[in-house]
Motif scaffolding. Structure first.
Motif, mmCIF file in Angstrom:
data_model
loop_
_atom_site.group_PDB
_atom_site.id
_atom_site.type_symbol
_atom_site.label_atom_id
_atom_site.label_comp_id
_atom_site.label_asym_id
_atom_site.label_seq_id
_atom_site.Cartn_x
_atom_site.Cartn_y
_atom_site.Cartn_z
ATOM 1 N N GLY A 1 34.325 20.832 44.485
ATOM 2 C CA GLY A 1 35.611 20.340 44.009
ATOM 3 C C GLY A 1 36.439 21.511 43.504
ATOM 4 N N VAL A 2 37.649 21.210 43.072
ATOM 5 C CA VAL A 2 38.556 22.236 42.566
ATOM 6 C C VAL A 2 38.118 22.676 41.171
ATOM 7 C CG1 VAL A 2 40.948 22.664 41.850
ATOM 8 C CG2 VAL A 2 40.482 21.326 43.910
ATOM 9 N N VAL A 3 38.243 23.968 40.901
ATOM 10 C CA VAL A 3 37.914 24.529 39.595
ATOM 11 C C VAL A 3 39.090 25.398 39.149
ATOM 12 C CG1 VAL A 3 36.380 26.090 38.340
ATOM 13 C CG2 VAL A 3 35.448 24.534 40.052
ATOM 14 N N SER A 4 39.445 25.270 37.869
ATOM 15 C CA SER A 4 40.483 26.114 37.272
ATOM 16 C C SER A 4 39.867 26.846 36.088
ATOM 17 C CB SER A 4 41.647 25.262 36.768
ATOM 18 O OG SER A 4 42.192 24.493 37.811
ATOM 19 N N ALA A 5 40.326 28.067 35.854
ATOM 20 C CA ALA A 5 39.797 28.853 34.735
ATOM 21 C C ALA A 5 40.899 29.705 34.128
ATOM 22 C CB ALA A 5 38.658 29.750 35.212
ATOM 23 N N VAL A 6 40.801 29.902 32.818
ATOM 24 C CA VAL A 6 41.661 30.830 32.098
ATOM 25 C C VAL A 6 40.747 31.776 31.334
ATOM 26 C CG1 VAL A 6 43.411 31.097 30.299
ATOM 27 C CG2 VAL A 6 43.514 29.135 31.844
ATOM 28 N N THR A 7 40.939 33.069 31.532
ATOM 29 C CA THR A 7 40.125 34.059 30.844
ATOM 30 C C THR A 7 40.577 34.168 29.395
ATOM 31 O OG1 THR A 7 39.914 35.262 32.916
ATOM 32 C CG2 THR A 7 39.317 36.451 30.908
ATOM 33 N N LEU A 8 39.613 34.060 28.483
ATOM 34 C CA LEU A 8 39.896 34.137 27.049
ATOM 35 C C LEU A 8 39.605 35.518 26.481
ATOM 36 C CD1 LEU A 8 38.254 30.738 26.037
ATOM 37 C CD2 LEU A 8 40.681 31.179 26.538
ATOM 38 N N GLU A 9 38.467 36.097 26.872
ATOM 39 C CA GLU A 9 38.040 37.405 26.360
ATOM 40 C C GLU A 9 37.359 38.185 27.475
ATOM 41 O OE1 GLU A 9 35.347 36.957 23.065
ATOM 42 O OE2 GLU A 9 36.693 35.620 21.989
ATOM 43 N N GLY A 10 37.441 39.493 27.379
ATOM 44 C CA GLY A 10 36.711 40.349 28.312
ATOM 45 C C GLY A 10 37.260 40.297 29.720
ATOM 46 N N SER A 11 36.417 40.648 30.660
ATOM 47 C CA SER A 11 36.816 40.638 32.067
ATOM 48 C C SER A 11 35.648 40.178 32.925
ATOM 49 C CB SER A 11 37.288 42.027 32.496
ATOM 50 O OG SER A 11 36.237 42.963 32.386
ATOM 51 N N TRP A 12 35.988 39.617 34.074
ATOM 52 C CA TRP A 12 34.984 39.110 34.994
ATOM 53 C C TRP A 12 35.581 39.036 36.394
ATOM 54 C CZ3 TRP A 12 35.680 34.251 37.427
ATOM 55 C CH2 TRP A 12 36.759 33.498 36.962
ATOM 56 N N GLY A 13 34.708 38.840 37.337
ATOM 57 C CA GLY A 13 35.150 38.689 38.716
ATOM 58 C C GLY A 13 34.041 38.072 39.545
ATOM 59 N N TYR A 14 34.271 38.045 40.837
ATOM 60 C CA TYR A 14 33.273 37.595 41.806
ATOM 61 C C TYR A 14 32.987 38.766 42.727
ATOM 62 C CZ TYR A 14 34.348 32.793 40.363
ATOM 63 O OH TYR A 14 34.522 31.644 39.645
ATOM 64 N N TYR A 15 31.731 39.006 43.025
ATOM 65 C CA TYR A 15 31.384 40.105 43.924
ATOM 66 C C TYR A 15 32.109 39.975 45.258
ATOM 67 C CZ TYR A 15 27.567 41.369 40.739
ATOM 68 O OH TYR A 15 26.820 41.753 39.653
ATOM 69 N N GLU A 16 32.405 38.755 45.652
ATOM 70 C CA GLU A 16 32.983 38.507 46.968
ATOM 71 C C GLU A 16 34.493 38.751 47.045
ATOM 72 O OE1 GLU A 16 29.234 36.309 46.343
ATOM 73 O OE2 GLU A 16 31.065 36.440 45.185
ATOM 74 N N TYR A 17 35.171 39.005 45.915
ATOM 75 C CA TYR A 17 36.623 39.181 45.894
ATOM 76 C C TYR A 17 36.978 40.525 45.260
ATOM 77 C CZ TYR A 17 36.244 34.144 46.611
ATOM 78 O OH TYR A 17 35.900 32.905 47.080
ATOM 79 N N ASP A 18 38.223 40.961 45.467
ATOM 80 C CA ASP A 18 38.619 42.278 44.982
ATOM 81 C C ASP A 18 39.496 42.227 43.732
ATOM 82 O OD1 ASP A 18 40.966 41.318 46.047
ATOM 83 O OD2 ASP A 18 41.306 43.010 47.397
ATOM 84 N N TRP A 19 39.463 41.169 42.962
ATOM 85 C CA TRP A 19 40.245 41.088 41.731
ATOM 86 C C TRP A 19 39.318 41.037 40.520
ATOM 87 C CZ3 TRP A 19 38.612 36.751 39.317
ATOM 88 C CH2 TRP A 19 38.215 35.664 40.107
ATOM 89 N N THR A 20 39.883 41.340 39.359
ATOM 90 C CA THR A 20 39.185 41.231 38.086
ATOM 91 C C THR A 20 40.059 40.418 37.145
ATOM 92 O OG1 THR A 20 38.119 43.382 38.391
ATOM 93 C CG2 THR A 20 38.196 42.502 36.144
ATOM 94 N N ALA A 21 39.512 39.356 36.580
ATOM 95 C CA ALA A 21 40.252 38.507 35.647
ATOM 96 C C ALA A 21 40.127 39.072 34.242
ATOM 97 C CB ALA A 21 39.716 37.085 35.700
ATOM 98 N N ARG A 22 41.266 39.124 33.546
ATOM 99 C CA ARG A 22 41.332 39.628 32.176
ATOM 100 C C ARG A 22 42.001 38.568 31.291
ATOM 101 N NH1 ARG A 22 39.497 44.290 33.469
ATOM 102 N NH2 ARG A 22 40.268 45.639 35.073
ATOM 103 N N PRO A 23 41.973 38.720 29.975
ATOM 104 C CA PRO A 23 42.532 37.697 29.089
ATOM 105 C C PRO A 23 43.931 37.233 29.525
ATOM 106 C CG PRO A 23 41.395 39.311 27.777
ATOM 107 C CD PRO A 23 41.417 39.833 29.195
ATOM 108 N N GLY A 24 44.082 35.921 29.602
ATOM 109 C CA GLY A 24 45.338 35.314 30.016
ATOM 110 C C GLY A 24 45.426 35.034 31.502
ATOM 111 N N ASP A 25 44.547 35.631 32.312
ATOM 112 C CA ASP A 25 44.592 35.413 33.759
ATOM 113 C C ASP A 25 44.091 34.016 34.103
ATOM 114 O OD1 ASP A 25 45.544 37.962 34.083
ATOM 115 O OD2 ASP A 25 43.659 38.802 34.836
ATOM 116 N N PHE A 26 44.703 33.429 35.125
ATOM 117 C CA PHE A 26 44.365 32.092 35.617
ATOM 118 C C PHE A 26 43.710 32.217 36.981
ATOM 119 C CE2 PHE A 26 45.627 28.243 38.028
ATOM 120 C CZ PHE A 26 45.040 27.279 37.227
ATOM 121 N N VAL A 27 42.608 31.514 37.171
ATOM 122 C CA VAL A 27 41.890 31.517 38.449
ATOM 123 C C VAL A 27 41.812 30.083 38.940
ATOM 124 C CG1 VAL A 27 39.698 32.034 39.597
ATOM 125 C CG2 VAL A 27 40.545 33.540 37.786
ATOM 126 N N TYR A 28 42.103 29.882 40.225
ATOM 127 C CA TYR A 28 42.084 28.559 40.844
ATOM 128 C C TYR A 28 41.162 28.636 42.059
ATOM 129 C CZ TYR A 28 43.976 24.204 42.762
ATOM 130 O OH TYR A 28 44.122 22.933 43.242
#
Length: 171
Positions: A78-105
């Motif tokens: 199903g669909v998943v939404s995320a907002v980064t609160l602290e730190g940074s993260w990503g997925y090995y399969e993608y070339d972006w890094t999410a940081r505080p305030g970033d939205f992932v869909y």
């Protein structure tokens, strides 16, 4: 009597009255660690559960992955939404890094492996719609996490640790 006549003869009740009679008034879910604990999720992560809706198979939580940690490969059904609160993260399969305030869909059918190499780890608020299939390091199916899995994860932890289950989380 025709259908339009039948509809006009039904008692009219304003939306506000229907909401008062049948709607959930909302809930306050405390974010403090004492009343809303971090539930271990493997060795490198924990989940702070916020809401469960069995009618729509949805759950809201904050995922905390400690520095150098990862969550195994998983596939969203199903669909998943995320907002980064602290730190940074990503997925090995993608070339972006999410940081505080970033939205992932994320769309159904996507599969990826979450990691955080931030020394302080990461925390992100997730709204999960539908199930998530998890796989081991050899790409073999491991388990499915749906709203019922998340409920069991939270309730089992509370019961094992003598903590009160917050029924307001069940929306």
């Amino acid at each position: 009597m025709s259908k339009p006549d039948l509809i006009t003869k039904l008692p009219a009740e304003p939306h506000e009255e229907m909401i008062k009679r049948f709607g959930c008034e909302g809930a306050f879910i405390p974010g403090d660690d004492e009343r809303n604990p971090w539930v271990p999720f493997g060795d490198q992560a924990a989940i702070k559960h916020l809401a469960f809706d069995v009618r729509t198979n949805t759950a809201a939580n904050i995922l905390w992955v400690k520095g150098g940690g990862r969550i195994g490969t998983h596939k969203h059904l199903g669909v998943v939404s995320a907002v980064t609160l602290e730190g940074s993260w990503g997925y090995y399969e993608y070339d972006w890094t999410a940081r505080p305030g970033d939205f992932v869909y994320e769309l159904p059918g996507t599969a990826h492996t979450l990691y955080s190499d931030d020394p302080n780890g990461m925390k992100a608020l997730f709204w999960l719609n539908g199930a998530i299939e998890f796989y081991d390091d050899e790409a073999n199916y491991d388990f499915t996490a749906d709203v019922f899995w998340f409920i069991d994860h939270y309730v089992s932890y509370c019961e094992a640790n003598g903590l009160e289950v917050n029924k307001d989380m069940f929306i």
